[in-house]
Motif scaffolding. Structure first.
Motif, PDB file in Angstrom:
ATOM      1  N   VAL A 106       0.845  -1.202   0.000  1.00 23.33           N
ATOM      2  CA  VAL A 106       0.000   0.000   0.000  1.00 23.33           C
ATOM      3  C   VAL A 106       0.879   1.251   0.000  1.00 23.33           C
ATOM      4  O   VAL A 106       0.639   2.190  -0.768  1.00 23.33           O
ATOM      5  N   LEU A 121      -7.374  10.987  -1.810  1.00 29.20           N
ATOM      6  CA  LEU A 121      -7.334   9.890  -0.829  1.00 29.20           C
ATOM      7  C   LEU A 121      -7.257  10.440   0.592  1.00 29.20           C
ATOM      8  O   LEU A 121      -7.964   9.981   1.487  1.00 29.20           O
ATOM      9  N   GLU A 124     -10.659  11.750   1.584  1.00 28.22           N
ATOM     10  CA  GLU A 124     -11.593  10.658   1.886  1.00 28.22           C
ATOM     11  C   GLU A 124     -11.295  10.026   3.247  1.00 28.22           C
ATOM     12  O   GLU A 124     -12.214   9.712   4.005  1.00 28.22           O
ATOM     13  N   ILE A 125     -10.024   9.861   3.572  1.00 24.68           N
ATOM     14  CA  ILE A 125      -9.649   9.278   4.861  1.00 24.68           C
ATOM     15  C   ILE A 125     -10.071  10.217   5.997  1.00 24.68           C
ATOM     16  O   ILE A 125     -10.616   9.772   7.013  1.00 24.68           O
ATOM     17  N   VAL A 129     -13.658   7.505   5.558  1.00 24.90           N
ATOM     18  CA  VAL A 129     -13.679   6.321   4.698  1.00 24.90           C
ATOM     19  C   VAL A 129     -12.626   5.340   5.223  1.00 24.90           C
ATOM     20  O   VAL A 129     -11.526   5.725   5.577  1.00 24.90           O
ATOM     21  N   THR A 130     -13.021   4.084   5.320  1.00 20.49           N
ATOM     22  CA  THR A 130     -12.081   3.051   5.765  1.00 20.49           C
ATOM     23  C   THR A 130     -11.956   1.973   4.696  1.00 20.49           C
ATOM     24  O   THR A 130     -12.822   1.852   3.824  1.00 20.49           O
ATOM     25  N   ALA A 131     -10.907   1.216   4.801  1.00 23.70           N
ATOM     26  CA  ALA A 131     -10.686   0.107   3.863  1.00 23.70           C
ATOM     27  C   ALA A 131     -10.327  -1.140   4.670  1.00 23.70           C
ATOM     28  O   ALA A 131      -9.717  -1.046   5.728  1.00 23.70           O
ATOM     29  N   THR A 132     -10.725  -2.285   4.163  1.00 22.24           N
ATOM     30  CA  THR A 132     -10.358  -3.539   4.802  1.00 22.24           C
ATOM     31  C   THR A 132      -9.688  -4.441   3.774  1.00 22.24           C
ATOM     32  O   THR A 132      -9.941  -4.336   2.577  1.00 22.24           O
ATOM     33  N   VAL A 133      -8.837  -5.316   4.276  1.00 20.93           N
ATOM     34  CA  VAL A 133      -8.165  -6.283   3.422  1.00 20.93           C
ATOM     35  C   VAL A 133      -8.826  -7.634   3.666  1.00 20.93           C
ATOM     36  O   VAL A 133      -8.960  -8.060   4.810  1.00 20.93           O
TER      37      VAL A 133
END
Length: 136
Positions: A106, A121, A124-125, A129-133
């Motif tokens: 990343v 980005l 958005e963070i 906003v979150t992201a998962t793997v």
């Protein structure tokens, strides 16, 4: 073959012998060289396994024989003492290595993004906003 317990008349030591039924009545000799007498003792009794769910198939396994057949069917074996802890440590180390690889990837990809996309980005963070793997 049954296991029998004997006690020496001379040195009073107790010892076990596994004998064929054909040798049941033959005198047994102690290490000291004297004849020993067969003792009356409780038989060795193994309890049965409580029912459990097979982690491979989800099938309920009941009893020692079914347990052994299930292990054989799936090419598995019973873990040695401490082996499950070692497996958990290896799994945790593998997971940490995977997390580090994802993090490095990343960071490398973000470093190669154009400035406009990096700012987007960041916005958005900051907005939550979150992201998962997900492993597949």
């Amino acid at each position: 073959m049954p296991t029998y317990v004997f006690k020496c008349h001379f040195c009073h030591k107790q010892f076990e012998r596994i004998l064929r039924l054909a040798d049941y009545d033959k005198p047994q000799i102690c290490r000291c060289g004297e004849t020993a007498e067969r003792q009356i003792c409780a038989p060795a009794v193994r309890g049965d396994y409580p029912p459990y769910e097979c982690p491979v198939t989800g099938q309920i396994i009941e009893g020692r024989r079914a347990h052994e057949e299930n292990l054989r069917r799936h090419g598995c074996r019973v873990l040695e003492p401490g082996e499950d802890r070692e497996a958990a440590l290896r799994a945790a180390a593998s997971e940490a290595e995977f997390d580090k690889t994802v993090e490095d990837t990343v960071e490398r990809l973000v470093a190669n993004l154009p400035d406009e996309k990096v700012r987007k980005l960041e916005t958005e963070i900051k907005a939550g906003v979150t992201a998962t793997v997900e492993r597949q």
